[in-house]
Scaffold this active site. Structure first.
Site, short mmCIF file in Angstrom:
data_model
loop_
_atom_site.label_atom_id
_atom_site.label_comp_id
_atom_site.label_asym_id
_atom_site.label_seq_id
_atom_site.Cartn_x
_atom_site.Cartn_y
_atom_site.Cartn_z
CG LEU A 12 -1.78 0.82 0.82
CD1 LEU A 12 -3.44 0.53 0.45
CD2 LEU A 12 -2.92 0.63 2.62
CG ASP A 13 1.14 3.52 -3.19
OD1 ASP A 13 1.85 2.87 -4.06
OD2 ASP A 13 -0.01 3.89 -4.12
NE ARG A 14 6.52 8.50 3.25
CZ ARG A 14 7.92 9.37 3.14
NH1 ARG A 14 8.38 9.13 1.96
NH2 ARG A 14 8.28 10.19 4.33
CG ASP A 15 0.67 8.75 -1.43
OD1 ASP A 15 0.73 7.40 -1.77
OD2 ASP A 15 0.48 9.39 -2.27
CB SER A 16 -2.88 4.58 -0.09
OG SER A 16 -2.79 5.53 -1.41
#
Length: 218
Positions: free
Chosen positions: A41-45
């Site tokens: 899961l992306d850092r900004d998600s």
């Protein structure tokens, strides 16, 4: 039994246990270092991240062949019209190819926690929440999909993977469950699975006799 950790990943946290740059990682929240992420899961998600200690379960969750559905709540800039929603549903062309068809619908703002870093919204441009369900896992796929129809993603929360969901977990919270992994060599009722084609029993050759009681020569 396989161990599965259901975790609500906060915003700005990396999906790994170590980072040489000093950024926040899973180590702050997950004490069991014998598990590893099943997917990313992306850092900004934000939202649902699954971790397991079992390679077979990790493969089942992440391999594209299994087409495990992933549900995202996505806040986008602007209000997508019917044409934009239809494009997302049938698939959009990205730089790594056409996406699979997705399930997409507009939703009311979900009851989420405040994000640690507020979303940057422009006062003169409205926003809309979408529920997007995909069966792929390309890098930053949902963000690229909404950008392809001219509605950049402002906030992205993963709510469900297959049968697992966030439920009441708050950011940084986790729960551990046990998952039964069936023996691939057995069927559901425990019988040994035979992957070969069934063969019919050979018919017995009828004995032919001559009127005098002797078998004819072949």
């Amino acid at each position: 039994m396989a161990k599965l950790v259901v975790f609500n990943k906060p915003y700005d946290v990396l999906c790994q246990f170590r980072d040489d740059s000093g950024r926040e990682t899973l180590a702050k929240y997950i004490q069991d270092k014998n598990v590893y992420p099943a997917g990313r899961l992306d850092r900004d998600s934000e939202g649902l991240l699954l971790l397991t200690d079992d390679g077979a379960l990790q493969h089942q969750i992440t391999h594209p062949r299994h087409k495990l559905a992933k549900t995202y709540w996505v806040q986008v800039e602007g209000e997508p019209d019917a044409q934009a929603l239809a494009a997302l549903r049938r698939g959009v062309m990205l730089n790594d190819g056409m996406t699979r068809p997705a399930k997409v619908k507009t939703i009311a703002p979900p009851p989420l926690w405040p994000r640690s870093t507020p979303v940057r919204e422009r006062k003169n441009i409205p926003t809309q929440w979408l529920e997007i369900i995909i069966t792929e896992g390309r890098n930053r796929q949902v963000r690229r999909m909404t950008a392809a129809v001219n509605h950049p993603t402002l906030r992205l929360v993963r709510a469900r993977i297959g049968n697992w969901s966030l439920d009441e977990l708050q950011p940084g919270e986790a729960r551990t469950i046990s998952v039964h992994m069936p023996n691939p060599g057995k069927t559901a009722n425990g019988q040994c699975a035979d992957r070969s084609h069934p063969t019919r029993p050979k018919a017995k050759r009828a004995k032919q006799t001559h009127p005098n009681g002797k078998r004819p020569r072949s």
